[in-house]
Write a protein that holds these residues in place. Structure first.
Motif, PDB file in Angstrom:
ATOM      1  N   LEU A 208     -12.311   9.066 -47.062  1.00 44.91           N
ATOM      2  CA  LEU A 208     -12.829   8.751 -48.394  1.00 44.91           C
ATOM      3  C   LEU A 208     -11.742   8.130 -49.261  1.00 44.91           C
ATOM      4  O   LEU A 208     -11.974   7.111 -49.934  1.00 44.91           O
ATOM      5  N   ILE A 209     -10.555   8.713 -49.239  1.00 45.12           N
ATOM      6  CA  ILE A 209      -9.444   8.204 -50.045  1.00 45.12           C
ATOM      7  C   ILE A 209      -9.085   6.779 -49.633  1.00 45.12           C
ATOM      8  O   ILE A 209      -8.864   5.898 -50.477  1.00 45.12           O
ATOM      9  N   TYR A 217      -8.868   2.330 -56.710  1.00 40.70           N
ATOM     10  CA  TYR A 217      -8.682   3.669 -57.259  1.00 40.70           C
ATOM     11  C   TYR A 217      -7.247   4.123 -57.018  1.00 40.70           C
ATOM     12  O   TYR A 217      -6.641   3.803 -55.986  1.00 40.70           O
ATOM     13  N   VAL A 218      -6.719   4.869 -57.963  1.00 39.12           N
ATOM     14  CA  VAL A 218      -5.412   5.505 -57.803  1.00 39.12           C
ATOM     15  C   VAL A 218      -5.677   6.945 -57.384  1.00 39.12           C
ATOM     16  O   VAL A 218      -6.351   7.700 -58.102  1.00 39.12           O
ATOM     17  N   CYS A 219      -5.156   7.339 -56.224  1.00 33.45           N
ATOM     18  CA  CYS A 219      -5.495   8.647 -55.666  1.00 33.45           C
ATOM     19  C   CYS A 219      -4.283   9.568 -55.616  1.00 33.45           C
ATOM     20  O   CYS A 219      -3.245   9.229 -55.022  1.00 33.45           O
ATOM     21  N   THR A 220      -4.413  10.722 -56.260  1.00 33.29           N
ATOM     22  CA  THR A 220      -3.435  11.814 -56.169  1.00 33.29           C
ATOM     23  C   THR A 220      -4.224  13.049 -55.743  1.00 33.29           C
ATOM     24  O   THR A 220      -4.643  13.135 -54.602  1.00 33.29           O
ATOM     25  N   THR A 221      -4.433  14.002 -56.655  1.00 27.15           N
ATOM     26  CA  THR A 221      -5.325  15.120 -56.330  1.00 27.15           C
ATOM     27  C   THR A 221      -6.784  14.677 -56.369  1.00 27.15           C
ATOM     28  O   THR A 221      -7.656  15.307 -55.781  1.00 27.15           O
ATOM     29  N   SER A 222      -7.069  13.601 -57.087  1.00 23.28           N
ATOM     30  CA  SER A 222      -8.385  12.963 -57.106  1.00 23.28           C
ATOM     31  C   SER A 222      -8.154  11.459 -57.170  1.00 23.28           C
ATOM     32  O   SER A 222      -7.016  10.994 -57.292  1.00 23.28           O
ATOM     33  N   CYS A 223      -9.225  10.700 -57.098  1.00 27.73           N
ATOM     34  CA  CYS A 223      -9.122   9.248 -57.177  1.00 27.73           C
ATOM     35  C   CYS A 223      -9.758   8.788 -58.485  1.00 27.73           C
ATOM     36  O   CYS A 223     -10.879   9.192 -58.810  1.00 27.73           O
ATOM     37  N   SER A 224      -9.043   7.952 -59.240  1.00 29.05           N
ATOM     38  CA  SER A 224      -9.552   7.568 -60.551  1.00 29.05           C
ATOM     39  C   SER A 224      -9.244   6.114 -60.878  1.00 29.05           C
ATOM     40  O   SER A 224      -8.363   5.492 -60.289  1.00 29.05           O
ATOM     41  N   LYS A 225      -9.988   5.605 -61.855  1.00 28.34           N
ATOM     42  CA  LYS A 225      -9.801   4.276 -62.410  1.00 28.34           C
ATOM     43  C   LYS A 225      -9.872   4.375 -63.927  1.00 28.34           C
ATOM     44  O   LYS A 225     -10.627   5.188 -64.471  1.00 28.34           O
ATOM     45  N   GLN A 226      -9.127   3.529 -64.596  1.00 23.73           N
ATOM     46  CA  GLN A 226      -9.239   3.478 -66.048  1.00 23.73           C
ATOM     47  C   GLN A 226     -10.507   2.734 -66.440  1.00 23.73           C
ATOM     48  O   GLN A 226     -10.890   1.742 -65.814  1.00 23.73           O
ATOM     49  N   VAL A 227     -11.140   3.233 -67.493  1.00 29.81           N
ATOM     50  CA  VAL A 227     -12.368   2.625 -68.004  1.00 29.81           C
ATOM     51  C   VAL A 227     -12.192   2.358 -69.489  1.00 29.81           C
ATOM     52  O   VAL A 227     -11.924   3.279 -70.270  1.00 29.81           O
ATOM     53  N   GLY A 228     -12.322   1.120 -69.901  1.00 29.73           N
ATOM     54  CA  GLY A 228     -12.166   0.787 -71.310  1.00 29.73           C
ATOM     55  C   GLY A 228     -10.754   1.083 -71.801  1.00 29.73           C
ATOM     56  O   GLY A 228      -9.784   1.054 -71.036  1.00 29.73           O
ATOM     57  N   TYR A 236     -13.650  13.188 -56.842  1.00 30.08           N
ATOM     58  CA  TYR A 236     -12.881  14.286 -56.259  1.00 30.08           C
ATOM     59  C   TYR A 236     -13.684  14.888 -55.103  1.00 30.08           C
ATOM     60  O   TYR A 236     -14.910  15.000 -55.179  1.00 30.08           O
ATOM     61  N   SER A 237     -12.992  15.275 -54.040  1.00 30.05           N
ATOM     62  CA  SER A 237     -13.681  15.884 -52.906  1.00 30.05           C
ATOM     63  C   SER A 237     -12.886  17.075 -52.391  1.00 30.05           C
ATOM     64  O   SER A 237     -11.697  17.227 -52.662  1.00 30.05           O
ATOM     65  N   TYR A 238     -13.596  17.924 -51.651  1.00 34.31           N
ATOM     66  CA  TYR A 238     -12.934  19.071 -51.019  1.00 34.31           C
ATOM     67  C   TYR A 238     -13.376  19.163 -49.563  1.00 34.31           C
ATOM     68  O   TYR A 238     -14.567  19.016 -49.247  1.00 34.31           O
ATOM     69  N   ALA A 239     -12.407  19.435 -48.691  1.00 36.31           N
ATOM     70  CA  ALA A 239     -12.690  19.665 -47.275  1.00 36.31           C
ATOM     71  C   ALA A 239     -11.488  20.338 -46.645  1.00 36.31           C
ATOM     72  O   ALA A 239     -10.353  20.178 -47.112  1.00 36.31           O
ATOM     73  N   SER A 240     -11.731  21.111 -45.604  1.00 37.68           N
ATOM     74  CA  SER A 240     -10.619  21.634 -44.820  1.00 37.68           C
ATOM     75  C   SER A 240      -9.959  20.470 -44.096  1.00 37.68           C
ATOM     76  O   SER A 240     -10.607  19.452 -43.811  1.00 37.68           O
ATOM     77  N   LYS A 241      -8.681  20.605 -43.789  1.00 33.59           N
ATOM     78  CA  LYS A 241      -7.923  19.511 -43.202  1.00 33.59           C
ATOM     79  C   LYS A 241      -8.573  18.995 -41.921  1.00 33.59           C
ATOM     80  O   LYS A 241      -8.844  19.745 -40.991  1.00 33.59           O
ATOM     81  N   GLY A 242      -8.845  17.687 -41.894  1.00 34.99           N
ATOM     82  CA  GLY A 242      -9.402  17.050 -40.718  1.00 34.99           C
ATOM     83  C   GLY A 242     -10.895  17.254 -40.531  1.00 34.99           C
ATOM     84  O   GLY A 242     -11.473  16.730 -39.577  1.00 34.99           O
ATOM     85  N   GLU A 243     -11.536  17.999 -41.437  1.00 29.29           N
ATOM     86  CA  GLU A 243     -12.969  18.262 -41.307  1.00 29.29           C
ATOM     87  C   GLU A 243     -13.761  17.462 -42.329  1.00 29.29           C
ATOM     88  O   GLU A 243     -13.201  16.857 -43.241  1.00 29.29           O
ATOM     89  N   GLY A 244     -15.072  17.471 -42.169  1.00 32.23           N
ATOM     90  CA  GLY A 244     -15.935  16.715 -43.072  1.00 32.23           C
ATOM     91  C   GLY A 244     -15.937  17.282 -44.482  1.00 32.23           C
ATOM     92  O   GLY A 244     -15.740  18.494 -44.694  1.00 32.23           O
ATOM     93  N   ILE A 245     -16.164  16.423 -45.450  1.00 33.93           N
ATOM     94  CA  ILE A 245     -16.179  16.821 -46.860  1.00 33.93           C
ATOM     95  C   ILE A 245     -17.313  17.803 -47.118  1.00 33.93           C
ATOM     96  O   ILE A 245     -18.452  17.597 -46.703  1.00 33.93           O
ATOM     97  N   ARG A 246     -16.993  18.872 -47.872  1.00 32.38           N
ATOM     98  CA  ARG A 246     -17.979  19.910 -48.161  1.00 32.38           C
ATOM     99  C   ARG A 246     -18.398  19.931 -49.617  1.00 32.38           C
ATOM    100  O   ARG A 246     -19.388  20.587 -49.963  1.00 32.38           O
ATOM    101  N   ALA A 273     -18.850   5.267 -49.299  1.00 33.34           N
ATOM    102  CA  ALA A 273     -17.801   5.688 -48.369  1.00 33.34           C
ATOM    103  C   ALA A 273     -18.212   6.880 -47.513  1.00 33.34           C
ATOM    104  O   ALA A 273     -17.531   7.207 -46.534  1.00 33.34           O
ATOM    105  N   LEU A 274     -19.327   7.525 -47.859  1.00 30.93           N
ATOM    106  CA  LEU A 274     -19.759   8.724 -47.135  1.00 30.93           C
ATOM    107  C   LEU A 274     -20.675   8.380 -45.981  1.00 30.93           C
ATOM    108  O   LEU A 274     -21.495   7.460 -46.062  1.00 30.93           O
TER     109      LEU A 274
END
Length: 328
Positions: A208-209, A217-228, A236-246, A273-274
């Motif tokens: 996804l990243i 998108y600028v990605c750190t703990t989440s991916c973001s873009k400036q608007v206006g 933002y997404s969460y998943a165990s390492k190497g596993e599908g997003i939950r 992207a999903l």
């Protein structure tokens, strides 16, 4: 000669029977059996392991039907995570200004409620949170627990303790009272809660990243873009390492006009992207509820929340897609 003719007749009859059974097995014309009374609609609930595709309700009788109808009468929108011959998991959600409330319960095929989770929150008005909580408690509890047991819970709420156990003839409850948020969970004595489906997308966080970075998108703990001038859109997404997003969260904040275009853009970027069998149904539901209001529903076995905060000079909206949890 008669034997040969008789054998031919038997053969024809057998062939006809086999053809008939084959048609039946493939779902040929057959009048459906009458199903149990429904609490809202007779629409199909979709794959039993995934629930309905569009926040729909399946069948309910008895206690579950009564509770659903009372909650709907109070402005709750209800949907099923799943509804099968083994039981159902139903959520009813309400947004009334700053008040957010939910009533989640599981029930057997005969409508007997096995477990409940009630929440009510209002950061601006503690009294409104308590009033909404009490209405939901009575909507479910008077027929399920009994009026005398509901009063036990009401009395426990009045004590103002942060957390306490409340015993009843129905089962044991855990009450949490943080002032602006009240929560009650409990299960029927001797009954086990129903298992929930474990949901995940086929896409990992790394995938996804990588896809979002190609869209600036600028990605750190989440991916973001400036608007206006001062806003942003975020994924933002969460998943165990190497596993599908939950779980997945898409949001936008800033000038109201900027948010109107930024949030749909974030939704399109995230879902593009999903990969997974539920992506189309989830995107369809989110896009169909893009009217600036707040919603919650179960869609394709996932819990979807759309939270909108709209003011004249500043707006923020958040959409989350997550697997359901239920502890009673």
């Amino acid at each position: 000669m008669p034997l040969l003719i008789g054998g031919g007749v038997v053969g024809i009859v057998l062939i006809g029977l086999l053809v008939f059974l084959g048609v039946k097995a493939l779902g040929g014309d057959d009048e459906p059996d009458a199903g149990p009374t429904t609490s809202q609609s007779s629409e199909p609930t979709g794959n039993p392991s995934n629930g309905g595709d569009n926040g729909t309700l399946g069948n309910a009788t008895g206690q579950a039907k009564t509770a659903t109808e009372k909650l709907q009468g109070s402005g709750y929108q209800c949907s099923d995570l799943f509804n099968t011959g083994q039981g159902a998991h139903r959520g009813c959600f309400k947004y009334d200004g700053p008040t957010e409330a939910e009533a989640i319960f599981q029930f057997q095929p005969d409508g007997t409620i096995l477990g409940v989770l009630l929440k009510s929150q209002n950061e601006d008005n503690v009294n409104n949170a308590a009033v909404t909580f009490d209405a939901a408690l009575q909507a479910i509890g008077n027929d399920t627990f009994g009026g005398d047991q509901v009063k036990k819970i009401q009395d426990a709420v009045k004590t103002g303790q942060k957390s306490q156990k409340v015993g009843s003839t129905w089962g044991e409850f855990e009450l949490r009272n943080d002032g602006d948020e009240l929560q009650l969970s409990g299960g029927k004595s001797g009954a086990d809660s129903l298992d929930l489906p474990r949901k995940s997308f086929d896409t990992t966080e790394a995938q996804l990243i990588a896809a979002l970075k190609t869209k600036k998108y600028v990605c750190t703990t989440s991916c973001s873009k400036q608007v206006g001038k001062y806003g942003s859109q975020r994924i933002y997404s969460y998943a165990s390492k190497g596993e599908g997003i939950r779980s997945l969260e898409m949001s936008a904040s800033g000038d109201p006009e900027d948010v109107k275009t930024a949030l749909p853009a974030a939704v399109n970027d995230a879902f593009a992207a999903l990969k997974g069998e539920d992506v189309a149904a989830l995107k369809s539901y989110v896009q169909a509820h893009n009217d600036g209001k707040s919603y919650s529903a179960y869609v394709a076995g996932w819990r979807v929340e759309i939270i909108a905060n709209n003011e004249d000079s500043y707006s923020s909206s958040r959409i989350s897609v997550s697997y359901e949890t239920f502890y009673v």
